[in-house]
Design an enzyme around this catalytic site. Sequence first.
Site, PDB file in Angstrom:
ATOM      1  N   SER A  95       0.826  -1.216   0.029  1.00 59.83           N
ATOM      2  CA  SER A  95      -0.081  -0.041   0.052  1.00 59.83           C
ATOM      3  C   SER A  95       0.753   1.319   0.139  1.00 59.83           C
ATOM      4  CB  SER A  95      -0.917   0.019   1.282  1.00 59.83           C
ATOM      5  OG  SER A  95      -1.537   1.323   1.299  1.00 59.83           O
ATOM      6  N   TYR A 139      -2.368  -0.708  10.426  1.00 61.70           N
ATOM      7  CA  TYR A 139      -2.251  -1.171   8.934  1.00 61.70           C
ATOM      8  C   TYR A 139      -1.024  -0.424   8.281  1.00 61.70           C
ATOM      9  CZ  TYR A 139      -3.903  -1.145   4.191  1.00 61.70           C
ATOM     10  OH  TYR A 139      -3.634  -1.487   2.808  1.00 61.70           O
TER      11      TYR A 139
END
Length: 273
Positions: free
Chosen positions: A161, A175
């Site tokens: 990501s 995350y």
Amino acid sequence: MDIHSLFGVRGKVVLVTGGSRGIGKMIATGFIRNGCRVYISARSAKDCDATAAELSALGPGVCVALPADLQKLGEVDRLVEAVSQRETVLNVLVNNAGATWGEDIDTYPDKAWTKLLTLNVQRVFTLTQKLLPLLRRAAEQGGKEEAGSYKDPARVINIGSINGERVPGMETYAYAASKAALHQLSRHLALRLGGEGITSNVLACGPFESKMMAHTLATAKDVIVSGVPLARIGTPEDVAGACLFLSSRAGAYITGATIAVDGGHLVHTNSKL
């Protein structure tokens, strides 16, 4: 050096974790449409079976459902055994399964760290480790050049990501940290496994239509798009195309890379620093 020999992947065996929906389904679709045998894994057997039937109908490749909850080590073993019973090689492993958690810093729970670091980082290592025999055989099957390098390496593609590359504005502490760790793990695997004919790369994905992004896109899509120089959300072709490239002859010399598939979002973010 025609387009088929450069970018073709027909006949390759692929495993996509988290492949029943979202980015995983986009990637699986790309491989199936280009003639691969694709195994998809996800927690929900119902969703897995439905997606496998849908994608197999597209052809010319075939999609097989192997549901598993990768949070559990025993389920990783079961998945590896299921693939090993069906295949002697694995040409491409796409580590896509993951989770996110957003919450205010004052209440951010300890269990979020346990869940996300386990699934987003530890299980990527565990699954890759346990599939090494199949990945090594795929590299050996592809043969070697006269100099000893592998003609057609096995590929590990880790879905990361942009939040592992920069600090996000949202309170997704575990995350972002887990994706940064995944990116480093992927580079470490590239160093260790390159000599065995296995490449390891990361796609640092920006915003795509997925269940993980559904709430964010529903409430702030215009804001997100305004931060993307290409002025749109990612499409299935964008992420599937990147995976197909990395898995083809054209991508055989790339390892240890983190490739942003984000429409320029990281460039825009950095320009504001």
